[in-house]
Scaffold this active site. Structure first.
Site, mmCIF file in Angstrom:
data_model
loop_
_atom_site.group_PDB
_atom_site.id
_atom_site.type_symbol
_atom_site.label_atom_id
_atom_site.label_comp_id
_atom_site.label_asym_id
_atom_site.label_seq_id
_atom_site.Cartn_x
_atom_site.Cartn_y
_atom_site.Cartn_z
ATOM 1 C CG HIS A 137 13.358 -9.475 26.628
ATOM 2 N ND1 HIS A 137 13.626 -10.504 25.748
ATOM 3 C CD2 HIS A 137 12.165 -8.922 26.239
ATOM 4 C CE1 HIS A 137 12.637 -10.582 24.872
ATOM 5 N NE2 HIS A 137 11.743 -9.638 25.149
ATOM 6 C CG HIS A 186 0.316 -40.858 26.949
ATOM 7 N ND1 HIS A 186 0.792 -41.687 27.937
ATOM 8 C CD2 HIS A 186 0.998 -41.160 25.822
ATOM 9 C CE1 HIS A 186 1.715 -42.480 27.416
ATOM 10 N NE2 HIS A 186 1.867 -42.181 26.137
#
Length: 290
Positions: free
Chosen positions: A10, A135
């Site tokens: 890109h 977590h």
């Protein structure tokens, strides 16, 4: 015949990398770039890739080095590869060291796939056993310490559980994508050069899944053993690791395969001795079974 190399990105990134590589390595043949400008679409970058390939002496062996997995340049390169078949290959994570390595490799290697394999495999910054999976401690502590760009939960059970998958994705730190894949799929990813410069943090729910992944070919040499929750039939080997006989036997099998263990709950902890932990667990299990 020399492998042809196409850089694609890109914006002007691929052009800049191409120029930098030639400053270091000298002017190159069978080498070119294709960039997607802001006002262009998929067909434009595809045409540029086709033009670069048309300039190659050998169009049977073509290696695409692409900036991002899943972006427009990658998707168009992948379509070209699927249409051509055969010996073309793609690696993502385009950077200057990758290009220099590819240019070096093609002096002695005549296969695009072999060069892709040499430069493009996924990198594991941490492989962790944690029954809680993704977590707080993993999301913040270990991710900050290891700086992955992907967190991959490797579990057949979790891959079938939409609720748990959604919870894991939502728990991922900002800027890091979380994926959940079955064990066999992880073995395929491990061998797929298209993942290029990906730095992954792997999470296993238990040692059995880690052993299966390693036996299936996932290239792990060290396992961080972080947390294993208590359940009926298990014993507390230390303050955060509970094991049953299957767990102990699995860790012994992993050790026999040459796997090293880094027993730490968080990065700031001092590593514990795995042999001592397994010895204690075995003693407690033997007493439990009397």
């Amino acid at each position: 015949m020399m492998v042809g190399i196409v850089l694609a990105s890109h914006g002007a990134f691929a052009e800049g990398i191409s120029q930098s590589a030639e400053m270091i390595f000298g002017k190159q043949t069978n080498f070119g770039s294709a960039i997607l400008k802001p006002d262009e679409g998929p067909d434009d970058v595809r045409k540029k890739m086709e033009d670069v390939i048309a300039s190659f002496d050998n169009q049977d062996e073509v290696l695409f080095l692409i900036d991002l997995w899943g972006g427009t340049p990658f998707n168009q390169a992948n379509k070209l590869l699927e249409e051509h078949g055969g010996n073309w290959a793609i690696v993502t994570g385009l950077n200057l060291p990758m290009v220099i390595e590819a240019l070096t490799q093609r002096f002695s290697v005549e296969s695009a796939k072999e060069i892709a394999t040499a430069i493009g495999h996924i990198k594991y910054v941490l492989a962790r056993i944690d029954s809680r999976l993704l977590h707080g401690q993993v999301a913040i502590g270990w991710s900050k310490a290891m700086n992955p760009d992907r967190i991959i939960v490797v579990s057949d059970n979790v891959a079938k559980d939409d609720l748990r998958k959604n919870m894991i994705r939502e728990a991922a730190p900002t800027g890091i994508k979380a994926h959940i894949v079955p064990i066999k799929k992880m073995a395929e990813v491990d061998k797929d050069p298209r993942f290029g410069a990906t730095k992954a943090l792997l999470l296993f729910e238990n040692p059995e899944d880690a052993l299966q992944a390693i036996e299936d070919g996932v290239q792990i040499d060290t396992l961080n053993v972080g947390s294993m929750s208590y359940a009926v039939g298990k014993v507390n080997a230390n303050s955060v690791l509970s094991m049953n006989q299957k767990d102990v036997d699995t860790f012994k099998k992993l050790k026999e395969k040459g796997i090293k263990f880094d027993v730490r709950k968080v990065p700031s902890d001092n590593p514990e001795n795995m042999d001592a932990i397994l010895s204690k667990a075995q003693k407690l299990l033997d007493e439990q079974n009397k």
